[in-house]
Design a protein around this motif. Structure first.
Motif, PDB file in Angstrom:
ATOM      1  N   PRO A  58       0.729  -0.900  -0.087  1.00 18.26           N
ATOM      2  CA  PRO A  58       0.045  -0.104   0.190  1.00 18.26           C
ATOM      3  C   PRO A  58       0.779   0.983  -0.052  1.00 18.26           C
ATOM      4  CG  PRO A  58      -0.725  -1.782   1.934  1.00 18.26           C
ATOM      5  CD  PRO A  58       0.610  -2.003   1.410  1.00 18.26           C
ATOM      6  N   SER A  59       0.569   2.010  -0.811  1.00 20.79           N
ATOM      7  CA  SER A  59       0.725   3.609  -0.224  1.00 20.79           C
ATOM      8  C   SER A  59       1.276   3.789   0.813  1.00 20.79           C
ATOM      9  CB  SER A  59       0.489   4.783  -1.336  1.00 20.79           C
ATOM     10  OG  SER A  59       1.042   5.744  -1.292  1.00 20.79           O
ATOM     11  N   PRO A  60       2.736   4.625   1.255  1.00 21.41           N
ATOM     12  CA  PRO A  60       2.992   5.021   2.099  1.00 21.41           C
ATOM     13  C   PRO A  60       2.159   6.449   2.601  1.00 21.41           C
ATOM     14  CG  PRO A  60       4.735   4.246   1.263  1.00 21.41           C
ATOM     15  CD  PRO A  60       3.491   4.503   0.124  1.00 21.41           C
ATOM     16  N   ALA A  61       1.823   6.789   1.486  1.00 18.17           N
ATOM     17  CA  ALA A  61       1.328   9.057   1.736  1.00 18.17           C
ATOM     18  C   ALA A  61      -0.509   8.395   1.798  1.00 18.17           C
ATOM     19  CB  ALA A  61       1.358   9.302  -0.054  1.00 18.17           C
ATOM     20  N   MET A  62      -0.690   7.356   1.152  1.00 20.91           N
ATOM     21  CA  MET A  62      -2.027   6.578   1.435  1.00 20.91           C
ATOM     22  C   MET A  62      -2.517   6.526   2.829  1.00 20.91           C
ATOM     23  SD  MET A  62      -4.519   3.662   0.282  1.00 20.91           S
ATOM     24  CE  MET A  62      -3.357   2.313   1.074  1.00 20.91           C
ATOM     25  N   THR A  63      -1.082   5.789   3.889  1.00 18.35           N
ATOM     26  CA  THR A  63      -1.484   4.573   4.743  1.00 18.35           C
ATOM     27  C   THR A  63      -1.870   5.906   5.831  1.00 18.35           C
ATOM     28  OG1 THR A  63       1.305   3.882   5.410  1.00 18.35           O
ATOM     29  CG2 THR A  63      -1.398   2.412   3.938  1.00 18.35           C
ATOM     30  N   GLU A  64      -0.569   6.643   5.939  1.00 23.53           N
ATOM     31  CA  GLU A  64      -0.562   7.601   7.100  1.00 23.53           C
ATOM     32  C   GLU A  64      -1.131   8.459   6.674  1.00 23.53           C
ATOM     33  OE1 GLU A  64       1.845  10.165   8.667  1.00 23.53           O
ATOM     34  OE2 GLU A  64       2.507   8.330   9.052  1.00 23.53           O
ATOM     35  N   ALA A  65      -2.210   8.746   5.978  1.00 26.29           N
ATOM     36  CA  ALA A  65      -3.878   9.442   5.475  1.00 26.29           C
ATOM     37  C   ALA A  65      -4.603   8.893   6.525  1.00 26.29           C
ATOM     38  CB  ALA A  65      -4.151  10.283   4.312  1.00 26.29           C
ATOM     39  N   PHE A  66      -4.448   7.770   6.651  1.00 29.91           N
ATOM     40  CA  PHE A  66      -5.876   6.746   7.008  1.00 29.91           C
ATOM     41  C   PHE A  66      -5.325   8.423   8.800  1.00 29.91           C
ATOM     42  CE2 PHE A  66      -5.310   2.686   5.562  1.00 29.91           C
ATOM     43  CZ  PHE A  66      -5.585   3.296   3.819  1.00 29.91           C
ATOM     44  N   ALA A  67      -7.478   7.026   9.364  1.00 25.92           N
ATOM     45  CA  ALA A  67      -7.733   7.790  11.052  1.00 25.92           C
ATOM     46  C   ALA A  67      -7.218   7.559  11.418  1.00 25.92           C
ATOM     47  CB  ALA A  67      -9.041   8.239  10.840  1.00 25.92           C
ATOM     48  N   ARG A  68      -6.400   7.686  12.581  1.00 28.66           N
ATOM     49  CA  ARG A  68      -6.213   7.187  13.712  1.00 28.66           C
ATOM     50  C   ARG A  68      -6.684   7.664  14.953  1.00 28.66           C
ATOM     51  NH1 ARG A  68      -1.819   7.364   9.812  1.00 28.66           N
ATOM     52  NH2 ARG A  68      -1.428   4.562   9.886  1.00 28.66           N
ATOM     53  N   PRO A  69      -7.663   7.919  15.462  1.00 29.38           N
ATOM     54  CA  PRO A  69      -7.995   8.210  15.841  1.00 29.38           C
ATOM     55  C   PRO A  69      -7.613   7.878  17.720  1.00 29.38           C
ATOM     56  CG  PRO A  69     -10.270   7.716  15.158  1.00 29.38           C
ATOM     57  CD  PRO A  69      -8.961   7.421  14.428  1.00 29.38           C
ATOM     58  N   ASP A  70      -7.887   8.008  18.686  1.00 30.04           N
ATOM     59  CA  ASP A  70      -6.919   7.495  20.439  1.00 30.04           C
ATOM     60  C   ASP A  70      -8.231   7.592  21.422  1.00 30.04           C
ATOM     61  OD1 ASP A  70      -6.410  10.315  20.818  1.00 30.04           O
ATOM     62  OD2 ASP A  70      -4.598  10.283  21.375  1.00 30.04           O
ATOM     63  N   ARG A  71      -9.511   8.116  21.007  1.00 30.75           N
ATOM     64  CA  ARG A  71     -10.023   8.671  22.172  1.00 30.75           C
ATOM     65  C   ARG A  71     -11.752   8.615  21.527  1.00 30.75           C
ATOM     66  NH1 ARG A  71     -11.920  12.961  23.496  1.00 30.75           N
ATOM     67  NH2 ARG A  71     -12.558  12.529  25.327  1.00 30.75           N
ATOM     68  N   GLY A  72     -12.373   8.394  22.781  1.00 33.18           N
ATOM     69  CA  GLY A  72     -13.913   9.032  22.374  1.00 33.18           C
ATOM     70  C   GLY A  72     -14.275   7.799  21.385  1.00 33.18           C
ATOM     71  N   TRP A  73     -15.315   8.683  20.355  1.00 29.46           N
ATOM     72  CA  TRP A  73     -16.574   8.275  19.995  1.00 29.46           C
ATOM     73  C   TRP A  73     -15.836   7.221  18.224  1.00 29.46           C
ATOM     74  CZ3 TRP A  73     -20.174   5.333  18.958  1.00 29.46           C
ATOM     75  CH2 TRP A  73     -21.045   5.053  17.883  1.00 29.46           C
ATOM     76  N   GLN A  74     -14.953   8.679  18.076  1.00 27.10           N
ATOM     77  CA  GLN A  74     -14.148   8.322  16.887  1.00 27.10           C
ATOM     78  C   GLN A  74     -13.641   6.934  16.911  1.00 27.10           C
ATOM     79  OE1 GLN A  74     -11.911  11.592  14.458  1.00 27.10           O
ATOM     80  NE2 GLN A  74     -13.821  12.441  15.195  1.00 27.10           N
ATOM     81  N   ARG A  75     -12.849   6.882  18.523  1.00 24.42           N
ATOM     82  CA  ARG A  75     -11.974   5.553  17.863  1.00 24.42           C
ATOM     83  C   ARG A  75     -13.229   4.263  18.572  1.00 24.42           C
ATOM     84  NH1 ARG A  75      -7.776   4.470  22.931  1.00 24.42           N
ATOM     85  NH2 ARG A  75      -7.749   2.124  22.960  1.00 24.42           N
ATOM     86  N   LEU A  76     -14.159   3.902  18.919  1.00 19.32           N
ATOM     87  CA  LEU A  76     -15.122   3.259  18.801  1.00 19.32           C
ATOM     88  C   LEU A  76     -15.304   2.697  17.341  1.00 19.32           C
ATOM     89  CD1 LEU A  76     -16.677   1.322  20.728  1.00 19.32           C
ATOM     90  CD2 LEU A  76     -18.038   2.987  21.092  1.00 19.32           C
ATOM     91  N   TYR A  77     -15.356   3.352  16.774  1.00 18.67           N
ATOM     92  CA  TYR A  77     -16.089   3.730  15.486  1.00 18.67           C
ATOM     93  C   TYR A  77     -15.097   2.716  14.622  1.00 18.67           C
ATOM     94  CZ  TYR A  77     -18.183   5.017  11.176  1.00 18.67           C
ATOM     95  OH  TYR A  77     -18.520   4.738   9.501  1.00 18.67           O
ATOM     96  N   VAL A  78     -14.237   3.512  14.805  1.00 19.24           N
ATOM     97  CA  VAL A  78     -13.136   3.139  13.542  1.00 19.24           C
ATOM     98  C   VAL A  78     -12.488   1.571  14.332  1.00 19.24           C
ATOM     99  CG1 VAL A  78     -10.612   2.796  13.008  1.00 19.24           C
ATOM    100  CG2 VAL A  78     -11.465   5.331  13.179  1.00 19.24           C
ATOM    101  N   GLU A  79     -13.001   1.256  15.627  1.00 19.29           N
ATOM    102  CA  GLU A  79     -12.688  -0.176  15.651  1.00 19.29           C
ATOM    103  C   GLU A  79     -13.587  -1.376  15.860  1.00 19.29           C
ATOM    104  OE1 GLU A  79     -11.028   0.384  20.131  1.00 19.29           O
ATOM    105  OE2 GLU A  79      -9.400   1.295  19.365  1.00 19.29           O
ATOM    106  N   THR A  80     -14.562  -0.401  15.096  1.00 18.16           N
ATOM    107  CA  THR A  80     -15.742  -1.358  14.875  1.00 18.16           C
ATOM    108  C   THR A  80     -16.635  -1.812  14.678  1.00 18.16           C
ATOM    109  OG1 THR A  80     -17.558  -0.094  16.322  1.00 18.16           O
ATOM    110  CG2 THR A  80     -16.415  -1.963  17.624  1.00 18.16           C
ATOM    111  N   VAL A  81     -16.629  -0.832  13.434  1.00 16.71           N
ATOM    112  CA  VAL A  81     -16.995  -0.475  12.973  1.00 16.71           C
ATOM    113  C   VAL A  81     -17.349  -1.822  11.433  1.00 16.71           C
ATOM    114  CG1 VAL A  81     -15.738   1.142  10.784  1.00 16.71           C
ATOM    115  CG2 VAL A  81     -18.826   1.843  10.276  1.00 16.71           C
TER     116      VAL A  81
END
Length: 569
Positions: free
Chosen positions: A521-544
Motif C-alpha cells: 500500500p502507498s505510504p502516503a495513503m496509509t499515513e492519511a488514514f484516521a487514527r483516533p486515540d479516544r472517544g467516539w471516533q476510536r470506538l467507531y474505527v475499531e468496530t465499524v
C-alpha cells in the motif's frame, strides 16, 4: 392502572412510583397516570440542523393528535445531524445517534414513539433505533423545501451547487453571480428539494410502511404536513393498542418494496447503506445484491434532479409517491403492511399522475433498467455501487488510465494541475468508514479545470466513500473492502488500466493477480488514514463494518427489545 409499559414506572403506591409520578406532575392533568399511553416524540429539531429547524412546530401538531386520542405526548429531543455543517461527515455519527436514541427510548417510561426527521441521517438513525427497541413507532418526515429561483430558473439544492461551482471553475459563471445565487437556493423550511438522500429516505420510510400513508413528500411549508402530523399523533395511540411494532411492519417484503421504489424514484445511492443498516437491526435478510436483483430492471419514472429536471414540490403536485407506486404496483409485495395494519398496495387507492412530464407512465419511462447496479471485480471483491440514472451513458463501459489520490487533501492539492485526459479514471481512496473516518460524501470529485475548459462535464470516478444523493455523474461508490481495511483500491497506481463495465457488473484493474499481490500500500495513503486515540471516533474505527453490510457498528447489529430489568432508586 393498566398493564402498559409506562405503568411499570407509574403504577402503585410505593416510593419509586411516587418519585416517577411526582416529578412529572408539572401541569399534566390528574388522569395522566391512569393507564393511558405515554408517547415520546423523538424530535431531531436543531438550529444547527437547518433542514430540521421546523420540527418543533411539527411536534406541537403531533401532540394535539396524541391528546385527542387519549394519550400523553412527551417531547424527547434527540441527537440531530445536519448534513451541511458537521465535520468531518454526518455519517460518522449516524450510528451514535441511533445508539443514543435507542437507549433513551428503552430507558424512559413510554409506550410508543413518533419519530421526527428530515435531514439525511436523521430518519435512518431514528428507524435504526426504533427497530432495535421495537416499541410501536411511526415516522413523520419533515418534508422538502419549496423551489427557489435564480435569474428565472429553478434551483435544486445540492445538485445546482455542484453544477454552478463547476461553471465557476470552468470560467463560464462569475464568482459574483455564483454567490448571488446563494440567497435564492434555500427558499423555505425543509430539507433538500432534489431527489437527494433526505427526500429519498423520507419517501422510502413510507414505502417501508413506517409513515401515515400519503404523508411522505409533503413540502415542509405545506399546511397538510401539520394536518398529517396531527393524524399521526392519533395513529400512534391506535398502534400501541394493537401492539403494532416495527418488527411487524418491517419485513423482507417491505425492504424489497423500498428497493423497487428507490429505482422508480431515481433515489440516492445512500439508501443502500441505510436500508442495509435498518434491516440489520431487525434480523431481516437483506444484502447489497438484493438492490441489483430487485431494482436494476425497474424503470426510472420520476424526472427529478439529479437524474432529471424537476424538484420535490413538482413531484408532490404531479401526484406524489402514490402516483409513482401505482405505476409499479405489480412489482410490490402485496403482503407488506404499513403502520395502519393494512397492506401498502391497498392504500394506493386510485392514485393518478397529474403531470406526465414529471411522473412518467410505466410504458414511457425516462430510462429503462434504472436501479442501483452492484459491481464486483478484482478492484471491488465485496462490491461497489453505481447509479446509472445519474451517470453518462457513454461512460458506463469504459477503459482508461488511473489517476490516484491518496487522500482528500491530496485531491485538493493536485486537482487543478493534473496531467489528465477525458479517458482518465479518477480514484480517491482512504474515504471509507474506517479510513476517513465515517465514509464522507466526497466521491463525486470535482473535474480538473483543464478538462472543464475543453467542455468535459463528466468522467469515471471511483471511491471507497459516498456521494451526496443530490450529486450526479459516472461515479463508482462504496468500494469494499475500503483501502483502510486492506482492499485492493489501496494498491492501484497512477497509470494502471481500469475497466468499468456496468452491463457486466464488473470493476477491474487490468493487471495480473501476481502483480497486485506483489505491491505494498502507498505510504502516503496509509499515513492519511484516521487514527483516533479516544472517544467516539476510536470506538467507531475499531468496530465499524464495511459499506456492503450497511456500515453499522458490529456490536449494534440486532436488537435488545424494550425491557429494562432494574429500578433506578
Amino acid at each position: 392502572m393498566s398493564g402498559s409499559r409506562s405503568a411499570q414506572w407509574y403504577a402503585g403506591a410505593d416510593r419509586n412510583a411516587y418519585i416517577h409520578r411526582a416529578w412529572m406532575r408539572r401541569g399534566l392533568p390528574s388522569g395522566a397516570f391512569d393507564g393511558r399511553p405515554h408517547i415520546a416524540i423523538a424530535n431531531t429539531a436543531s438550529d444547527l440542523t437547518p433542514c430540521n429547524m421546523h420540527l418543533d412546530e411539527v411536534a406541537e401538531h403531533v401532540k394535539h393528535g396524541v391528546w385527542e386520542a387519549g394519550g400523553v405526548p412527551l417531547n424527547l429531543p434527540v441527537i440531530s445531524l445536519g448534513e451541511t455543517n458537521v465535520r468531518p461527515t454526518a455519517m460518522l455519527w449516524r450510528n451514535m445517534a441511533a445508539m443514543a436514541i435507542e437507549e433513551m427510548l428503552r430507558a424512559n417510561p413510554i409506550d410508543g414513539v413518533v419519530l421526527l426527521g428530515g435531514c439525511d441521517k436523521t430518519i435512518p438513525a431514528l428507524l435504526m433505533a426504533a427497530a432495535s427497541v421495537d416499541l410501536p413507532a411511526v415516522v413523520v418526515p419533515g418534508g422538502p423545501m419549496l423551489t427557489g429561483h435564480f435569474r428565472g430558473m429553478p434551483l435544486g439544492c445540492g445538485t445546482d451547487v455542484w453544477k454552478l461551482s463547476e461553471e465557476v471553475r470552468a470560467g463560464t459563471l462569475s464568482q459574483a453571480d455564483f454567490l448571488r445565487s446563494e440567497s435564492s437556493m434555500i427558499r423555505s423550511k425543509g430539507h433538500c428539494n432534489t431527489m437527494g438522500t433526505a427526500s429519498t429516505m423520507g419517501l422510502l420510510a413510507e414505502v417501508l410502511g413506517m409513515t401515515l400513508p400519503g404523508l411522505a413528500g409533503t413540502p415542509a411549508a405545506d399546511s397538510r404536513l401539520l394536518e398529517g402530523a396531527h393524524e399521526t399523533g392519533r395513529l400512534i395511540a391506535e398502534m400501541i393498542s394493537a401492539e403494532r411494532r416495527p418488527s411487524t411492519v418491517l419485513t423482507r417484503g417491505s425492504f424489497l418494496n423500498a428497493i423497487v421504489a428507490l429505482a422508480a424514484l431515481g433515489g440516492s445511492t445512500n439508501a443502500v447503506v441505510h436500508l442495509l443498516a435498518i434491516a440489520g437491526r431487525l434480523g431481516v435478510e437483506l444484502t447489497q445484491d438484493d438492490f441489483d436483483r430487485t431494482g436494476s430492471g425497474v424503470p426510472l419514472l420520476v424526472d427529478l434532479q439529479p437524474a432529471g429536471r424537476y424538484l420535490m414540490e413538482d413531484l408532490f403536485r404531479a401526484g406524489g409517491l402514490h402516483a409513482v407506486l401505482g405505476e409499479v404496483r405489480d412489482l410490490l409485495d402485496p403482503h407488506a403492511i404499513t403502520v395502519t395494519g393494512r397492506p401498502l398496495v391497498e392504500q394506493l387507492g386510485d392514485a393518478r399522475i397529474h403531470d406526465r412530464e414529471i411522473i412518467r407512465p410505466r410504458a414511457e419511462p425516462l430510462r429503462e433498467d434504472a436501479g442501483i447496479a452492484v459491481l464486483y471485480g478484482n478492484l471491488a471483491p465485496d462490491g461497489a455501487v453505481i447509479k446509472p440514472a445519474a451517470a453518462s451513458p457513454h461512460l458506463l463501459s469504459h477503459r482508461g488510465p488511473a489517476v490516484v489520490f491518496d487522500s482528500i487533501e491530496d485531491l485538493h492539492a493536485r486537482i487543478d494541475d493534473l496531467d489528465v485526459t477525458a479517458d482518465s479514471v479518477l480514484i480517491l481512496r482512504g474515504c471509507g468508514p474506517k479510513g476517513y473516518p465515517g465514509m464522507p460524501e466526497v466521491s463525486n470529485m470535482p473535474l480538473p479545470p483543464k478538462l472543464l475548459a475543453q467542455g468535459v462535464r463528466d468522467m469515471v470516478r471511483i471511491c471507497d466513500g459516498r456521494m451526496s444523493g443530490t450529486a450526479y455523474g459516472t461515479v463508482v461508490l462504496h468500494v469494499a473492502p475500503e483501502a483502510a481495511a486492506g482492499g485492493p483500491l489501496g494498491l492501484v497506481r497512477t497509470g494502471d488500466p481500469i475497466v468499468l463495465d456496468v452491463a457486466a457488473r464488473r470493476l477491474d484493474i487490468d493487471l495480473p493477480a501476481e502483480e497486485l499481490a506483489s505491491r505494498e500500500p502507498s505510504p502516503a495513503m496509509t499515513e492519511a488514514f484516521a487514527r483516533p486515540d479516544r472517544g467516539w471516533q476510536r470506538l467507531y474505527v475499531e468496530t465499524v463494518r464495511q459499506a456492503n453490510t450497511g456500515a453499522d457498528l458490529d456490536f449494534l447489529v440486532g436488537s435488545s427489545g424494550d425491557e429494562v430489568a432494574r429500578e433506578s432508586h
